[in-house]
Design an enzyme around this catalytic site. Structure first.
Site, PDB file in Angstrom:
ATOM      1  CD1 TRP A 283      37.050  44.688  35.625  1.00 30.99           C
ATOM      2  CD2 TRP A 283      37.224  43.114  36.473  1.00 30.99           C
ATOM      3  NE1 TRP A 283      36.030  44.809  36.657  1.00 30.99           N
ATOM      4  CE2 TRP A 283      35.936  43.480  37.334  1.00 30.99           C
ATOM      5  CE3 TRP A 283      37.588  41.785  37.175  1.00 30.99           C
ATOM      6  CZ2 TRP A 283      35.833  43.293  37.956  1.00 30.99           C
ATOM      7  CZ3 TRP A 283      36.590  41.319  38.322  1.00 30.99           C
ATOM      8  CH2 TRP A 283      35.526  42.236  39.126  1.00 30.99           C
TER       9      TRP A 283
ATOM     10  CG  ASP B  61      38.616  40.625  30.198  1.00 32.07           C
ATOM     11  OD1 ASP B  61      37.105  40.544  29.943  1.00 32.07           O
ATOM     12  OD2 ASP B  61      38.180  41.266  31.889  1.00 32.07           O
TER      13      ASP B  61
ATOM     14  CE  LYS C 188      31.242  42.834  33.006  1.00 36.42           C
ATOM     15  NZ  LYS C 188      30.677  43.939  34.620  1.00 36.42           N
TER      16      LYS C 188
HETATM   17  N1  PMP Z   1      36.880  41.259  33.250  1.00 39.86           N
HETATM   18  C1  PMP Z   1      36.003  43.137  33.125  1.00 39.86           C
HETATM   19  C2  PMP Z   1      36.150  43.350  31.722  1.00 39.86           C
HETATM   20  C3  PMP Z   1      35.054  42.831  34.153  1.00 39.86           C
HETATM   21  O1  PMP Z   1      33.874  44.076  33.802  1.00 39.86           O
HETATM   22  C4  PMP Z   1      34.134  42.071  34.715  1.00 39.86           C
HETATM   23  C5  PMP Z   1      33.122  41.851  36.006  1.00 39.86           C
HETATM   24  N2  PMP Z   1      32.934  43.361  36.239  1.00 39.86           N
HETATM   25  C6  PMP Z   1      35.086  40.483  34.840  1.00 39.86           C
HETATM   26  C7  PMP Z   1      36.084  40.541  34.087  1.00 39.86           C
HETATM   27  C8  PMP Z   1      35.323  39.658  35.668  1.00 39.86           C
HETATM   28  O2  PMP Z   1      34.007  38.721  35.264  1.00 39.86           O
HETATM   29  P1  PMP Z   1      33.127  38.533  36.501  1.00 39.86           P
HETATM   30  O3  PMP Z   1      32.634  38.940  37.705  1.00 39.86           O
HETATM   31  O4  PMP Z   1      32.131  37.345  35.395  1.00 39.86           O
HETATM   32  O5  PMP Z   1      33.968  37.117  36.389  1.00 39.86           O
END
Ligand code: PMP
Length: 365
Positions: free
Chosen positions: A102, A172, A196
């Site tokens: 991520w 994040d 989550k």
């Molecule tokens: N950052 C992290 C740490 C994540 O776990 C996720 C999704 N699993 C995201 C960003 C992306 O999030 P989204 O699908 O809401 O765009």
């Protein structure tokens, strides 16, 4: 009705009491004869919902008054783009702590801006992101330093946030917001997808310090934080139902004693699983103990074939969504706030049985 233990990394398990409340109120919210899904976002009933949601989140995270709280859409992924767009002026530099898939996506999005210099300050790519790297001292000036507090796929967490003085930390927090207690003052901006630890998918939370707003002009209106601040997150139709469920989850968490009380429970739940894995000669955790996540726990058996069998057999007894991300392999148990301790105990008991059967000779290992 049968419910399973849902170990999904997201969208993920929600508190059962919240789901029941949603069910109770589904057809007629507060005697209105309408579902929340059918309410105008301009109605007084919905206005009360979004205001309560913000007040509760401020209470739970101890968010000071010089921070704005936004309820947006587009997921954390849209923030990968909105943040550099809003916070970095031409020619400025941004630093990234690279700790997994991520953070990689966040880096790539910043690199799309040709006027921005993107620098990787530290990385744990050398060991498949199985640890958190040391934070370097900063020798240059940066518009901000970005980090991912919890790496959902790799199962690591940054517990100690670096202090870079005037340089804001952008975090994040998608997969551990509200499950570990962080001091908001340590951050300039926090963002998280809701799916989550907060509620249904479709809602994204952004918490931004006032002095970081309005740094850049000429941003497309809908991507400018100023637009959403000015309009109380209602520049366009917000994800009303997701905000309503988030509000119920915030109430649930508040009733349980808030984030620090929840963190105690999360440590207990994760501790049970890590302790079991560490004493086992059949299961292993790929993550450095110091940096292990409370919310996403990857683990493996002694072979990919047995991992596969483990996941199938677990599923058959109601322990679902244990398959790990393909970049790490094996299994991953996501233990967000709403995941009950009994579910962890059920998993451990199954792990123990599985290991005994395999070691007992039914399968040659
Ligand atoms: N950052 C992290 C740490 C994540 O776990 C996720 C999704 N699993 C995201 C960003 C992306 O999030 P989204 O699908 O809401 O765009």
């Amino acid at each position: 009705m049968k419910r399973v233990y849902n170990f999904s990394a997201g969208p993920a398990v929600l508190p059962e009491s919240v789901l029941k409340k949603v069910q109770e109120e589904l057809l007629s919210y507060q005697g209105s004869g309408m579902s929340v899904m059918e309410l105008s976002h301009r109605s007084s009933l919905f206005e009360a919902i979004i205001q309560d949601a913000e007040a509760l989140l401020r209470k739970l995270m101890h968010i000071p008054s010089n921070y704005h709280v936004l309820f947006l859409q587009g997921g954390a992924s849209l923030q990968f783009d909105m943040i550099p767009r809003n916070l970095v002026r031409e020619g400025e530099r941004v630093g990234f702590i690279h700790t997994g898939s991520w953070s990689e996506k966040a880096i790539q999005a910043a690199q799309e801006f040709s006027a921005i210099e993107v620098e990787e300050l530290a990385s744990s790519a050398d060991k498949n992101f199985s640890y958190i790297p040391d934070f370097p001292l900063l020798s240059e000036d940066y518009a901000y330093v970005h980090l991912t507090t919890n790496n959902t796929i790799e199962g690591t967490t940054i517990y100690e946030i670096p202090n870079y003085g005037e340089v804001p930390i952008v975090a994040d927090m998608s997969s551990n917001i509200l499950s570990s207690d962080y001091d908001i003052h340590q951050f300039g901006l926090i963002y998280a997808g809701a799916q989550k630890n907060i509620g249904p998918a479709g809602l994204t939370i952004v918490i931004i310090r006032d002095d970081l707003v309005g740094r850049v002009q000429g941003i497309p209106k809908i991507l400018d934080y100023q637009t959403h601040i000015k309009n109380g997150s209602m520049y366009n139709t917000p994800p009303t139902f997701a905000i309503y469920v988030a509000k119920l989850v915030f109430e649930w968490l508040d009733d349980l004693g808030g984030v620090s009380a929840m963190e105690v429970q999360n440590r207990k739940k994760a501790g049970l699983l890590y302790d079991y894995i560490d004493q086992s000669d059949f299961f292993r955790s790929p993550v450095l103990p110091r940096d292990r996540s409370l919310t996403n726990i990857p683990f493996q058996t002694i072979s990919p074939e047995l991992d596969k069998r483990f996941i199938e057999e677990a599923e058959a007894i109601g322990l679902v969504n244990l398959k790990g991300h393909r970049s790490v392999g094996g299994m991953r148990a996501s233990l967000y706030n709403a995941f009950p301790q009994e579910g962890v105990e059920a998993l451990i008991s199954f792990m123990d049985k599985f290991a005994k059967v395999q070691k007992g000779g039914r399968v040659h290992v």
